[in-house]
Design a protein around this motif. Structure first.
Motif, PDB file in Angstrom:
ATOM      1  N   TYR A   1      39.302 195.589  24.133  1.00 32.89           N
ATOM      2  CA  TYR A   1      38.224 194.808  23.529  1.00 32.89           C
ATOM      3  C   TYR A   1      36.897 195.109  24.212  1.00 32.89           C
TER       4      TYR A   1
ATOM      5  N   VAL B   1      33.483 196.527  22.278  1.00 35.94           N
ATOM      6  CA  VAL B   1      32.210 195.814  22.207  1.00 35.94           C
ATOM      7  C   VAL B   1      31.125 196.538  22.991  1.00 35.94           C
TER       8      VAL B   1
ATOM      9  N   TRP C   1      30.982 194.653  17.277  1.00 37.19           N
ATOM     10  CA  TRP C   1      32.249 194.022  16.937  1.00 37.19           C
ATOM     11  C   TRP C   1      32.306 193.523  15.496  1.00 37.19           C
TER      12      TRP C   1
END
Length: 847
Positions: free
Chosen positions: A640, A644, A649
């Motif tokens: 993640y 990002v 995102w």
């Protein structure tokens, strides 16, 4: 005559005889070197004597100049199998020639010689233990000067029986006769023993009873243990450098039980096979791998598994190496192992005798206590293990042996540092936090001072003994210097020595941390090493750094803090023989994490420089580790954070929301991670290459929720990649801010998610990632090399133990006309860190 002296008989002296004092340095003790000298002198009809002392071997020889020249040439060519000559220095020696050539007792003094590593059983000893007519038939402690324990039993130098754990065992007349006969291969073999006088082995069950007595068909305790293993038992075995836990590798229930009891969920188990035929029935074995397996080191060698075992061969239990296409295999390296496996046509699991992450047991009582509930029986013996020595691990990459763990059989054989370290002080380098080793830097022969050494040596020689001569020889002038009539010549090389310890482990574990401190004390005592400089990692909280600061204060030594990736660079330079003044190189340093100069966590670094000076000129695009340590243990967090950092995102969800991994991430507590990332709270900034591998693995569903052992995600990702090596790799972007280059994985992520959406196989995606990253790294290094007018690139860091990446980067660099330096003597991971710390501290005082 002293019983330790052996005369060749009276020999006629030749015309124009002269006496010479010959100093031999290197790995020349405990390897049958003095008998070799004795044999060569006898065959050449030369007289004199030879002894061990703290600097190596000292020879006095009388003959013509031509005869002594020929003797020295033969000595270089006929060095014993376990020996290594680093230098031969010669000078004239006054005094009358003796009547014969003798071997005399060891002399003491300051230690500069090396300790020989433990060595696998030689062919002659292996034949004896299988010969019913031999007095050592089935004796599990059989050895000679060409094999057997060394480091694991030694307490101090010189390496004599009294200074080993064999001291309590008085030799019987037959063994003593072998020990005293220079023509016997057991001459001065310090662990020499037989069933009449040596250590013994016995088997113990969980109730304290001897299972051998309950098995009337068992020949002895070793055979009884083998029979237990065949029935599915788990047996703790006291080996050379520690305990192993063994079971039948083809017995799925036994392997599963071992995993559960040892609390080792997924990390692969090592195997031991009787011979190469057994190995070839389950793995691909090339010439380089075969040579490694049969070597005196006898390491665990990582091999590619066959798609299916040979006909008639039982399959290895899947739980031996889950999600792996390779196996770690070794051959028997002690007589006990040879006897245990002699009837086995399938491998045994042979894994360290411990709970996961703890150090290996070495003591009987400790093993009985700590391995209770794991082992069904214990195969014990009464020869003490003085120094724990884990199995070495190696892999053939790019056609050469590469150490993943340098331990039994390899350490602590000293490494000769390259040219330019002649003025190096004594350095103690304490390595890092993980895969710790320590390194001692000691001056070589060129450090000697000319203080009348030749005259003193000559006087000692006149007094009629090698020991007296050694007292003067310890202050010799540098090779190539002439002092009056005492000429000095040199053959071979004599350089500053770096002694790298065996693998000690991860200092995060309390037992390992205590053993680390004990090993530092042992090595200082063993090598009589009083450091003028102590080198540590710049990380303020590493246990090795904390100990180093304390030692520096206690000893009055200068403390040098060395940046982690600079130490990696210096390590590969020293490993590859890069001279101190050879100029800068471009360095690609890829690993998990290392404390950076700016306080962030580095791990994907482009450096330029060498030992004395270096600078950071590039790196992977930085990103946050949300949750800190948790992000290392839970790769989905790295995934993640990568997405990002490089992509928007909301756009990711819009474009690839139907892709399984994006849907899975959406269900996570992303708001909490966003807050950590935004505030930089418990979310350190990193450029780690290791964490990039974790993120890609998580995208493919590998170890997404958590890892069970270090580098598991990256290892399993490479396993996938090797199943479908693609022709094209993913793109990466290059950016610079006028000071540093940055390698940006954002284009790679977009292409990878497109492939996931298109249903491309995980194997092809893994391969494209490896190839794309390799090309991008090579291009980055090539641009830096061109900008700085450099033609050499050095590779180091644990990520380069990935064979697919290493070989692809190496090939890509060479296609661009660049020379590549890589590790062959020490590991690329943190196991080689201490060598680099020592080299930097010796030359420049750290950086």
């Amino acid at each position: 005559m002293n019983p330790d002296q052996h005369a060749t008989g009276r020999l006629a002296l030749h015309d124009a005889t002269q006496g010479e004092l010959i100093r031999v340095r290197g790995l020349v003790q405990g390897v049958g070197f003095r008998p070799t000298v004795w044999r060569l002198a006898r065959e050449a009809e030369l007289v004199g004597d030879v002894c061990n002392d703290a600097e190596g071997v000292l020879i006095r020889l009388w003959g013509s100049s031509a005869e002594i020249d020929a003797f020295c040439q033969r000595l270089m060519l006929e060095c014993p199998p376990l020996g290594r000559i680093d230098g031969i220095e010669r000078r004239l020696c006054a005094g009358a020639a003796p009547a014969a050539f003798t071997i005399v007792a060891s002399a003491g003094g300051p230690v500069t010689t090396g300790v020989v590593p433990d060595a696998a059983t030689c062919a002659a000893c292996a034949a004896e233990i299988h010969d019913p007519a031999d007095r050592r038939f089935r004796y599990p402690f059989t050895n000679c000067t060409h094999c057997g324990p060394r480091l694991s039993i030694v307490r101090s130098i010189p390496y004599d029986r009294a200074n080993t754990s064999m001291a309590p065992f008085a030799m019987c007349p037959a063994c003593a006769a072998e020990y005293r006969d220079p023509a016997d291969r057991r001459f001065h073999a310090q662990p020499n023993a037989c069933p009449e006088c040596g250590p013994r082995v016995w088997l113990v069950g969980p109730d304290g009873a001897d299972p051998t007595a309950a098995d009337p068909q068992a020949l002895d305790a070793v055979d009884a243990a083998s029979r237990l293993l065949a029935r599915g038992a788990i047996v703790a075995i006291k080996g050379i450098g520690g305990f192993h836990l063994a079971c039948d590798a083809t017995n799925a229930a036994a392997v599963a039980a071992l995993r559960a009891r040892k609390r080792r969920a997924a990390k692969p188990f090592a195997l031991m096979a009787r011979d190469l035929d057994v190995v070839r029935a389950i793995c691909r074995v090339g010439p380089a791998e075969a040579e490694l397996l049969r070597s005196a080191v006898a390491p665990i060698v990582l091999l590619d598994r066959l798609d299916a075992p040979a006909p008639g061969t039982a399959a290895i239990a899947e739980a031996v190496a889950p999600a792996q296409s390779g196996l770690g295999v070794m051959l028997p390296y002690s007589p006990l192992h040879h006897l245990l496996l002699q009837d086995w046509e399938r491998p045994l699991v042979m894994t360290s005798g411990n709970l996961s992450d703890e150090p290996q047991c070495i003591d009987n009582d400790d093993a009985l206590q700590r391995l209770a509930g794991i082992a069904d029986a214990w195969l014990l013996n009464d020869r003490a293990i003085v120094n724990r020595v884990d199995d070495s691990v190696a892999r053939v990459m790019g056609g050469q042996r590469r150490w993943l763990r340098r331990a039994r059989g390899a350490a602590p054989a000293p490494l000769a540092l390259p040219e330019g370290f002649a003025q190096a002080p004594r350095v103690l380098a304490l390595g890092g936090e993980l895969k710790n080793t320590v390194c001692l830097l000691s001056p070589g022969a060129s450090q000697g001072t000319a203080q009348g050494g030749d005259q003193e040596a000559a006087q000692g020689a006149d007094q009629g003994g090698c020991q007296e001569a050694a007292q003067g020889a310890g202050q010799e002038a540098s090779p190539g210097v002439s002092q009056g009539t005492n000429q000095v010549t040199s053959q071979g090389t004599s350089q500053v020595q770096a002694t790298l310890s065996q693998h000690l482990g991860d200092l995060e574990e309390a037992r390992t941390a205590r053993e680390f401190e004990q090993t530092v004390a042992l090595y200082r005592q063993l090598f009589e090493h009083e450091p003028a400089v102590i080198a540590v990692d710049q990380h303020p909280d590493y246990r090795s750094s904390v100990l180093g600061r304390r030692l520096a204060e206690d000893l009055g030594a200068r403390l040098v803090e060395v940046q982690h990736h600079a130490a990696h660079l210096a390590s590969v330079l020293a490993d590859a023989g890069w001279a101190a003044d050879a100029g800068p190189v471009v360095g690609l340093m890829l690993d998990g994490l290392g404390y950076g100069r700016d306080g962030t966590l580095w791990g994907g670094e482009l450096l330029v420089g060498a030992y004395r000076h270096w600078s950071r000129i590039g790196h992977l695009q930085p990103f946050r580790l949300p949750g800190g340590e948790r992000a290392i243990r839970e790769p989905w967090r790295c995934l993640y954070a990568q997405l990002v950092a490089g992509l928007d995102w909301p756009d990711v969800r819009r474009r690839w929301g139907d892709v399984e991994v994006i849907a899975a991430l959406t269900a996570k507590p992303l708001a909490q991670l966003d807050a950590l990332i935004a505030k930089g709270l418990n979310a350190p900034l990193t450029t780690s290459a290791g964490r990039l591998f974790d993120a890609v693995a998580a995208a493919l569903g590998i170890c997404r929720e958590g890892i069970a052992y270090e580098a598991q995600a990256a290892i399993e990702l490479e396993t996938l990649a090797r199943q479908a090596l693609d022709e094209a790799g993913y793109p990466f972007a290059f950016a610079d801010d006028e000071e540093t280059w940055q390698l940006d994985p954002a284009p790679m992520w977009a292409a990878l998610l497109d492939d996931l959406a298109a249903g491309l196989s995980a194997e092809r995606i893994a391969a494209r990632f490896h190839l794309g990253l390799a090309e991008a790294l090579a291009e980055l290094a090539a641009r830096a090399a061109q900008a700085h007018g450099i033609e050499t690139v050095a590779l180091s860091g644990g990520v380069f133990q990935n064979r697919t990446l290493f070989e692809a980067v190496t090939a890509a660099l060479r296609r661009r006309g660049l020379r590549v330096l890589s590790h062959t003597q020490v590991p690329a991971n943190d196991g080689g860190l201490a060598l680099g710390q020592a080299a930097i501290a010796a030359l420049a005082g750290g950086s």
